[in-house]
Design an enzyme around this catalytic site. Structure first.
Site, mmCIF file in Angstrom:
data_model
loop_
_atom_site.group_PDB
_atom_site.id
_atom_site.type_symbol
_atom_site.label_atom_id
_atom_site.label_comp_id
_atom_site.label_asym_id
_atom_site.label_seq_id
_atom_site.Cartn_x
_atom_site.Cartn_y
_atom_site.Cartn_z
ATOM 1 N N ALA A 96 0.854 -1.188 0.000
ATOM 2 C CA ALA A 96 0.000 0.000 0.000
ATOM 3 C C ALA A 96 0.886 1.232 0.000
ATOM 4 C CB ALA A 96 -0.895 -0.004 1.243
ATOM 5 N N LYS A 102 11.497 -12.388 4.764
ATOM 6 C CA LYS A 102 11.030 -11.065 4.317
ATOM 7 C C LYS A 102 12.171 -10.044 4.418
ATOM 8 C CE LYS A 102 7.966 -7.996 3.029
ATOM 9 N NZ LYS A 102 7.088 -7.148 3.808
HETATM 10 N N1 LIG Z 1 3.940 0.199 2.335
HETATM 11 C C1 LIG Z 1 4.082 -1.098 2.088
HETATM 12 O O1 LIG Z 1 3.657 -1.574 1.013
HETATM 13 C C2 LIG Z 1 4.723 -2.001 3.115
HETATM 14 C C3 LIG Z 1 4.680 -3.391 2.889
HETATM 15 C C4 LIG Z 1 5.178 -4.242 3.873
HETATM 16 C C5 LIG Z 1 5.710 -3.716 5.029
HETATM 17 N N2 LIG Z 1 5.778 -2.371 5.213
HETATM 18 C C6 LIG Z 1 6.320 -1.877 6.476
HETATM 19 O O2 LIG Z 1 5.228 -1.365 7.251
HETATM 20 C C7 LIG Z 1 5.705 -0.329 8.128
HETATM 21 C C8 LIG Z 1 4.875 0.927 7.882
HETATM 22 O O3 LIG Z 1 5.179 1.361 6.554
HETATM 23 P P1 LIG Z 1 4.221 2.305 5.711
HETATM 24 O O4 LIG Z 1 4.581 2.101 4.289
HETATM 25 O O5 LIG Z 1 2.804 2.135 6.141
HETATM 26 O O6 LIG Z 1 4.750 3.723 6.188
HETATM 27 P P2 LIG Z 1 4.027 5.135 6.016
HETATM 28 O O7 LIG Z 1 3.039 5.144 4.898
HETATM 29 O O8 LIG Z 1 5.122 6.158 6.028
HETATM 30 O O9 LIG Z 1 3.184 5.251 7.354
HETATM 31 C C9 LIG Z 1 3.763 5.484 8.591
HETATM 32 C C10 LIG Z 1 2.789 6.367 9.341
HETATM 33 O O10 LIG Z 1 3.264 6.566 10.674
HETATM 34 C C11 LIG Z 1 2.995 7.922 11.006
HETATM 35 N N3 LIG Z 1 3.855 8.338 12.117
HETATM 36 C C12 LIG Z 1 5.137 8.705 12.104
HETATM 37 N N4 LIG Z 1 5.565 9.024 13.328
HETATM 38 C C13 LIG Z 1 4.491 8.852 14.150
HETATM 39 C C14 LIG Z 1 4.268 9.039 15.522
HETATM 40 N N5 LIG Z 1 5.227 9.479 16.327
HETATM 41 N N6 LIG Z 1 3.036 8.779 16.012
HETATM 42 C C15 LIG Z 1 2.058 8.339 15.210
HETATM 43 N N7 LIG Z 1 2.187 8.164 13.887
HETATM 44 C C16 LIG Z 1 3.407 8.418 13.375
HETATM 45 C C17 LIG Z 1 3.294 8.658 9.737
HETATM 46 O O11 LIG Z 1 2.698 9.941 9.771
HETATM 47 P P3 LIG Z 1 3.220 11.065 8.713
HETATM 48 O O12 LIG Z 1 2.690 10.631 7.393
HETATM 49 O O13 LIG Z 1 2.607 12.291 9.238
HETATM 50 O O14 LIG Z 1 4.724 11.040 8.784
HETATM 51 C C18 LIG Z 1 2.627 7.750 8.700
HETATM 52 O O15 LIG Z 1 1.259 8.032 8.587
HETATM 53 C C19 LIG Z 1 7.192 -0.149 7.796
HETATM 54 O O16 LIG Z 1 7.969 -0.913 8.683
HETATM 55 C C20 LIG Z 1 7.297 -0.720 6.373
HETATM 56 O O17 LIG Z 1 8.603 -1.187 6.067
HETATM 57 C C21 LIG Z 1 5.278 -1.493 4.277
#
Ligand SMILES: NC(=O)c1ccc[n+]([C@@H]2O[C@H](COP(=O)([O-])OP(=O)(O)OC[C@H]3O[C@@H](n4cnc5c(N)ncnc54)[C@H](OP(=O)(O)O)[C@@H]3O)[C@@H](O)[C@H]2O)c1
Length: 287
Positions: free
Chosen positions: A122, A172
């Site tokens: 996502a 992974k």
């Molecule tokens: N995206 C993928 O397809 C995918 C797939 C598998 C695994 N992952 C893993 O899943 C995890 C999350 O990734 P993601 O892609 O979802 O990241 P993301 O889209 O950057 O989402 C992270 C969220 O956390 C928020 N955040 C940051 N600091 C925070 C705090 N102190 N308190 C509350 N919220 C906070 C961010 O807000 P802001 O936007 O305001 O900074 C953002 O909304 C990571 O470890 C990633 O490696 C991701």
């Protein structure tokens, strides 16, 4: 129906939150930048949660489950929210929906912290607007399969229990180590793995990572890096990855959570990881 707190309502947390709300659960949404409603684009339409993100920890009550879906380097900043959302009498566990193998160990919470392997893709378009790209599975340690399977049972997300969770988590991580750093450094999407020299480098990184994974108790076959390269090459070439998206947006990348465990655990086991060390230093040096 359960009450579920989601800390980090970005790509992964937003999809999980909207899937749970769609299945009838009550969700408490905590993101860094606020939003008034959560909209998640899915292949068959939109999931909409008509609810703003909460901004004040004093305004929340403890919940039954907490999902943490920030980037791993953002975990320390989330801990005051865990303090507000968790209570040993009410909360069953904090579940991390994150890449890497170490993030859950460092999270301080008064209840068990359960790791998961996220097998879906996502992207956060803007705060509160998420686009789901595909797949919908969470892998958890087998001891948590029944309770988390119940939580997600009416949702789009499937929960699978792994008897050997360490192997699934390291598999992974090997994939992430092969793909994320090379996309982020070349600023190219998955089509980059059709270049012969990049493919060879990815397999060499994967080979270092597999040796460390197995020293840490995983059971990965020596052929895993070639198989994972095949998986990368079979993806749509225009797909990126979160490390690339973060770099393109000028944000700090999650490289230490991906390459760090390989380099650090490799040193502890006397295993050389020169390619992973080089990628880690290069990504660390980006400002
Ligand atoms: N995206 C993928 O397809 C995918 C797939 C598998 C695994 N992952 C893993 O899943 C995890 C999350 O990734 P993601 O892609 O979802 O990241 P993301 O889209 O950057 O989402 C992270 C969220 O956390 C928020 N955040 C940051 N600091 C925070 C705090 N102190 N308190 C509350 N919220 C906070 C961010 O807000 P802001 O936007 O305001 O900074 C953002 O909304 C990571 O470890 C990633 O490696 C991701």
């Amino acid at each position: 129906m359960s009450r579920v707190g989601i800390v980090g309502v970005g790509a992964i947390g937003g999809y999980a939150a909207a899937s749970l709300a769609d299945a009838g659960h009550e969700v408490v949404l905590r993101s860094r930048r606020g939003f008034d409603r959560l909209v998640v684009e899915v292949h068959d339409g939109e999931l909409v949660v008509e609810q703003p993100a909460v901004t004040d920890p004093a305004s929340v009550e403890p919940v039954e489950w907490v999902l943490v879906a920030t980037k791993v380097q953002q975990n320390p900043a989330c801990e005051r929210w865990l303090g507000a959302l968790c209570d040993a009498d009410t909360t069953r566990a904090v579940v991390t929906l994150q890449n890497g193998v170490e993030g859950h160990e460092a999270l301080a919470a008064p209840v068990p912290v359960v790791p998961s392997v996220v097998l879906f893709g996502a992207e956060q378009v803007t705060p509160g607007h998420i686009r789901h790209h595909g797949a919908s599975e969470l892998v958890v340690p087998v001891a948590w399969q029944a309770s988390l399977g119940d939580l997600f049972s009416e949702s789009r997300i499937t929960v699978t229990g792994a008897d050997d969770f360490a192997t699934e988590a390291w598999r992974k991580l090997v994939m992430n180590a092969m793909s994320g750093p090379l996309c982020a450094l070349t600023l190219r999407r998955l089509e980059v793995f059709h270049d012969r020299s990049i493919a060879a480098l990815a397999v060499a990184v994967g080979t270092e990572a597999v040796a460390v994974a197995n020293a840490m108790g995983a059971s990965l076959d020596d052929s895993a890096p070639d198989a994972l390269l095949g998986v990368l090459r079979a993806q749509p070439p225009t797909m990126g990855g979160s490390m690339l998206y973060d770099r393109l947006a000028g944000r700090r990348t999650e490289h230490d959570a991906i390459l760090g465990p390989i380099v650090r655990s490799g040193r502890a086991h006397g295993l050389a990881t020169p390619r992973c060390e080089t990628l880690l230093a290069l990504l660390d040096g980006i400002r």
